[in-house]
Scaffold this motif. Sequence first.
Motif, PDB file in Angstrom:
ATOM      1  N   SER A 168      28.145 -11.198  22.090  1.00 35.24           N
ATOM      2  CA  SER A 168      27.622  -9.772  22.101  1.00 35.24           C
ATOM      3  C   SER A 168      27.039  -9.664  20.769  1.00 35.24           C
ATOM      4  O   SER A 168      26.886  -8.255  20.153  1.00 35.24           O
ATOM      5  CB  SER A 168      28.455  -9.119  22.537  1.00 35.24           C
ATOM      6  N   ASP A 169      26.983 -10.597  20.326  1.00 36.33           N
ATOM      7  CA  ASP A 169      26.153 -10.173  18.731  1.00 36.33           C
ATOM      8  C   ASP A 169      24.689  -9.559  19.695  1.00 36.33           C
ATOM      9  O   ASP A 169      23.851  -9.646  20.109  1.00 36.33           O
ATOM     10  CB  ASP A 169      25.936 -11.132  17.962  1.00 36.33           C
ATOM     11  N   LYS A 170      24.375  -8.840  17.874  1.00 31.21           N
ATOM     12  CA  LYS A 170      23.355  -7.562  18.221  1.00 31.21           C
ATOM     13  C   LYS A 170      21.404  -9.128  18.838  1.00 31.21           C
ATOM     14  O   LYS A 170      20.599  -8.219  19.571  1.00 31.21           O
ATOM     15  CB  LYS A 170      22.533  -7.257  16.792  1.00 31.21           C
ATOM     16  N   GLU A 171      21.247 -10.171  17.777  1.00 35.44           N
ATOM     17  CA  GLU A 171      20.390 -10.824  17.866  1.00 35.44           C
ATOM     18  C   GLU A 171      20.397 -11.299  19.529  1.00 35.44           C
ATOM     19  O   GLU A 171      19.780 -11.757  20.498  1.00 35.44           O
ATOM     20  CB  GLU A 171      20.256 -12.883  17.526  1.00 35.44           C
ATOM     21  N   SER A 172      21.250 -11.828  20.272  1.00 33.92           N
ATOM     22  CA  SER A 172      22.289 -12.254  21.708  1.00 33.92           C
ATOM     23  C   SER A 172      21.236 -11.098  22.586  1.00 33.92           C
ATOM     24  O   SER A 172      20.031 -10.963  23.369  1.00 33.92           O
ATOM     25  CB  SER A 172      23.466 -12.691  22.435  1.00 33.92           C
ATOM     26  N   ALA A 173      21.969 -10.271  22.157  1.00 41.28           N
ATOM     27  CA  ALA A 173      21.553  -8.846  23.251  1.00 41.28           C
ATOM     28  C   ALA A 173      20.047  -8.854  23.250  1.00 41.28           C
ATOM     29  O   ALA A 173      19.106  -8.521  24.512  1.00 41.28           O
ATOM     30  CB  ALA A 173      21.941  -7.893  22.522  1.00 41.28           C
ATOM     31  N   SER A 174      19.741  -8.339  21.838  1.00 40.00           N
ATOM     32  CA  SER A 174      17.755  -8.618  21.763  1.00 40.00           C
ATOM     33  C   SER A 174      17.243  -9.456  22.572  1.00 40.00           C
ATOM     34  O   SER A 174      16.385  -8.987  23.227  1.00 40.00           O
ATOM     35  CB  SER A 174      17.277  -8.794  20.253  1.00 40.00           C
ATOM     36  N   TYR A 175      17.219 -10.730  22.212  1.00 34.80           N
ATOM     37  CA  TYR A 175      16.821 -12.129  22.927  1.00 34.80           C
ATOM     38  C   TYR A 175      16.853 -11.214  24.364  1.00 34.80           C
ATOM     39  O   TYR A 175      15.973 -11.458  25.358  1.00 34.80           O
ATOM     40  CB  TYR A 175      17.705 -13.033  23.051  1.00 34.80           C
ATOM     41  N   VAL A 176      17.631 -11.184  25.115  1.00 36.56           N
ATOM     42  CA  VAL A 176      17.802  -9.968  26.854  1.00 36.56           C
ATOM     43  C   VAL A 176      16.974  -9.105  26.699  1.00 36.56           C
ATOM     44  O   VAL A 176      16.679  -9.492  28.023  1.00 36.56           O
ATOM     45  CB  VAL A 176      19.496 -10.132  26.917  1.00 36.56           C
ATOM     46  N   LEU A 177      16.955  -8.404  25.812  1.00 40.70           N
ATOM     47  CA  LEU A 177      16.370  -7.355  26.161  1.00 40.70           C
ATOM     48  C   LEU A 177      14.692  -7.494  26.100  1.00 40.70           C
ATOM     49  O   LEU A 177      13.359  -6.676  26.389  1.00 40.70           O
ATOM     50  CB  LEU A 177      16.848  -6.160  25.378  1.00 40.70           C
ATOM     51  N   LYS A 178      14.512  -8.664  25.384  1.00 48.51           N
ATOM     52  CA  LYS A 178      12.596  -8.938  24.974  1.00 48.51           C
ATOM     53  C   LYS A 178      12.027  -9.958  25.625  1.00 48.51           C
ATOM     54  O   LYS A 178      11.177 -10.317  25.613  1.00 48.51           O
ATOM     55  CB  LYS A 178      12.301  -9.282  23.082  1.00 48.51           C
ATOM     56  N   LYS A 179      12.784  -9.986  26.700  1.00 50.53           N
ATOM     57  CA  LYS A 179      12.685 -11.078  27.232  1.00 50.53           C
ATOM     58  C   LYS A 179      11.283 -10.974  28.055  1.00 50.53           C
ATOM     59  O   LYS A 179      10.905 -10.402  29.037  1.00 50.53           O
ATOM     60  CB  LYS A 179      13.669 -12.282  28.667  1.00 50.53           C
ATOM     61  N   PRO A 180      10.268 -12.381  28.081  1.00 49.90           N
ATOM     62  CA  PRO A 180       9.143 -11.688  28.678  1.00 49.90           C
ATOM     63  C   PRO A 180       8.900 -10.722  30.336  1.00 49.90           C
ATOM     64  O   PRO A 180      10.196 -12.091  30.480  1.00 49.90           O
ATOM     65  CB  PRO A 180       7.950 -13.226  28.212  1.00 49.90           C
ATOM     66  N   GLY A 181       8.753 -10.299  30.842  1.00 47.31           N
ATOM     67  CA  GLY A 181       8.599 -10.078  32.110  1.00 47.31           C
ATOM     68  C   GLY A 181       9.426  -9.188  32.717  1.00 47.31           C
ATOM     69  O   GLY A 181       9.505  -8.131  34.153  1.00 47.31           O
ATOM     70  N   GLY A 182      10.395  -8.678  31.663  1.00 48.40           N
ATOM     71  CA  GLY A 182      11.187  -7.739  31.718  1.00 48.40           C
ATOM     72  C   GLY A 182      11.961  -7.952  33.842  1.00 48.40           C
ATOM     73  O   GLY A 182      12.694  -9.060  33.123  1.00 48.40           O
TER      74      GLY A 182
END
Length: 176
Positions: free
Chosen positions: A5-19
């Motif tokens: 639940s940290d910011k880095e993990s959440a950001s990783y999910v949200l910026k994955k290519p393809g949306g």
Amino acid sequence: GLVSSDKESASYVLKKPGGGNMLAIIVGGAQEALDARPGSCTLLLKNRKGFVRLAIEHGTPLVPVFSFGENDLFDQVRTPKGSWLRQLQHRLQKIMGISLPLFHARGIFQYNFGLLPYRRPIWTVVGKPIPVQRKHRPSEEEVDRVHQKYLNELCKLFEEHKAKYNIPEDRHLEFI
């Protein structure tokens, strides 16, 4: 898939290519679990704004979601704020990263006492997405404005559906 639940993990999910990715965050987390008891409508959201900042930074809509009946699955020992037991729970939470509510419900072959949840329904309602304008470094005012809109929409969702799920008319969401 689950991520931290940290910011880095959440950001990783949200910026994955393809949306097409969705991120669900239990905002109140471990601390909110200590106040979850039957009939409670208290959410630890008043000062939790990191998820809003993250949504703005990625331009990701926020979707209000509420589950009716979730707090009715277990009975919990009341540990008032400031009590020695609540202080111990907070210390253990800081050390272990999870809260340790003292709860009970039903057993496997009897319904009087045990650690299995009571057989009660949970109804999850999903609100309309709240569009968020993408901004790399949002100001506190922008975060506060979107956060307040999220709280208002969550309250609206709760009020629209509470009668269907046997919540008394005079009960409202409380944000701490």
